[in-house]
Design an enzyme around this catalytic site. Structure first.
Site: not given
Ligand code: NAD
Ligand code: WQD
Length: 349
Positions: A153, A157, A129
């Site tokens: 969290y 990562k 991430s």
């Molecule tokens: P999500 O929660 O929709 O998907 C994650 C899935 O993993 C879920 O379906 C959950 O049930 C499953 N899971 C969690 N723990 C598990 C375990 N121990 N065993 C089996 N299954 C398990 O999240 P997402 O947004 O699709 O994110 C996917 C990956 O990408 C995550 O690792 C997340 O940290 C990373 N990521 C997400 C974002 C974002 O903003 N969505 C940004 C950066 C990184």
């Molecule tokens: C985006 C912008 C907020 C919600 C998060 C996680 C990060 C990564 C991505 C997984 C910011 C603003 C948000 C709201 C708002 N996930 N905001 N009102 O902050 O880039 O990061 O998601 O790895 O770990 O921390 O994304 O969507 O939360 O926020 O004003 O109700 O929207 O302040 O500027 P962010 P976000």
């Protein structure tokens, strides 16, 4: 012969979109997910969307920490590679329950890596991430930037990235790609799969979407005194289908003879403010999003966006969609599924 790919967390938001692209690309795909933060309806919909390729998808409701169950899956299929999405991802929850996050994300990953190694599957794509860039001093963020974690969290990562590098150092047969996602938004253009967070959404666009379908009265804007175009925070939003395609590009890269352990940003390289995003969503949906201005959210960075050069050059991958398409597809999903995969009765938020 079609390649076999194991996708952990494949029922989730990014996983489900990636599984669909894998199937359409001719891969045979096995999903392992404990459904802690997802629904098996996403799996059914992906199968339908994939048409004849849907037969190449199997699903196991298994927790990654259940090693005997993982062993069984690996003994039944010889996997060419694993895409590892499974993990918990709510920043605030990770601060309240750090052990839950370390247990689920770290122990789950270690179990997976051990079973992969035991079965000779040493090709991995991992979901990291942009959170590992912390509060970047300058933008765009390149892969060489110093890393830090602002919460448990984020630390999971960082730790997993380090674990992956150590594994490769200890055994050069491992080929590992760490993908640092920026801010995934939007949904599949069909409107049949999308993001369905449980409880109050932490992220901007799922919250905006719930305001648009009248599940919440207004969006709280966290801070309008940043040094940005309109005072609100700037992020690199990326269409989830572009992100999914980035994984196919990473899988192709794993076929290179000596990839080692490499990291790539997946973003668009463009920064968009909260107010710009809200306005694009209002245009796409025809809905007014009432706003409540509030103070900054603790821990938030001011401006974060990606340098996309390395992914373009080495993965031959580049995002295709802009914020108009992201908002159009997010609204298409939201208007067709105002309660996600559930119903007003099953929704407890
Ligand atoms: P999500 O929660 O929709 O998907 C994650 C899935 O993993 C879920 O379906 C959950 O049930 C499953 N899971 C969690 N723990 C598990 C375990 N121990 N065993 C089996 N299954 C398990 O999240 P997402 O947004 O699709 O994110 C996917 C990956 O990408 C995550 O690792 C997340 O940290 C990373 N990521 C997400 C974002 C974002 O903003 N969505 C940004 C950066 C990184
Ligand atoms: C985006 C912008 C907020 C919600 C998060 C996680 C990060 C990564 C991505 C997984 C910011 C603003 C948000 C709201 C708002 N996930 N905001 N009102 O902050 O880039 O990061 O998601 O790895 O770990 O921390 O994304 O969507 O939360 O926020 O004003 O109700 O929207 O302040 O500027 P962010 P976000």
């Amino acid at each position: 012969m079609a390649k076999n790919i194991l996708v952990t967390g494949g029922a989730g938001y990014i996983g489900s979109h990636t599984v669909l692209q894998l199937l359409l690309g001719g891969y045979r795909t096995v999903v392992v997910d404990n459904l802690d933060n997802s629904s098996d309806i996403s799996i059914k919909r992906v199968k339908e969307l994939a048409g004849e390729f849907g037969n190449n998808l199997s699903f196991y409701q298994v927790d990654l920490r259940d090693k005997p169950a993982l062993e069984k899956i690996f003994s039944e299929t010889k996997f060419d590679a694993v895409i590892h999405f499974a993990g918990l991802k709510a920043v605030g929850e990770s601060v309240e329950k750090p052990l839950l996050y370390y247990d689920n994300n770290l122990i789950g990953t270690i179990a997976l890596l051990e079973v992969m190694s035991a079965h000779g599957c040493k090709n991995l794509v991992f979901s990291s991430s942009a959170t590992v860039y912390g509060w970047p001093k300058v933008v765009p963020c390149t892969e060489e930037f110093p890393l830090c974690a602002a919460n448990p969290y984020g630390r999971t990562k960082l730790f997993i990235e380090e674990i992956c590098c150590d594994i490769h150092r200890s055994d050069s047969e491992w080929k590992i790609i760490l993908l640092r996602y920026f801010n995934p938004v939007g949904a599949h253009p069909s409107g049949h799969i999308g993001e369905d967070p449980r409880g109050i959404p932490n992220n901007l666009m799922p919250f905006v979407q719930q305001v648009a379908v009248a599940r919440r009265p207004a969006l709280t804007v966290f801070g309008n005194d940043y040094n940005t175009v309109d005072g609100t925070g700037v992020r690199d939003y990326i269409h989830v289908v572009d992100l999914a395609d980035g994984h196919i590009a990473a899988l192709r890269k794993l076929s290179d003879r000596s990839i080692g352990c490499e990291v790539y940003n997946l973003g668009t390289g463009k920064g968009t403010s909260v107010l710009e995003m809200v306005s694009a969503f209002e245009k796409a949906s025809g809905k007014k999003i009432p706003l409540v201005m509030a103070g900054r959210r603790p821990g938030d960075a001011e401006i974060v966006y990606a340098s996309t050069e390395k992914a373009e050059r080495e993965l031959n991958w580049k995002s295709k969609y802009g914020i108009e398409e992201m908002c159009r597809d997010q609204w298409n999903w939201a208007s067709k599924n105002p309660y996600g995969y559930g119903s007003p009765e099953t929704n407890h938020s």
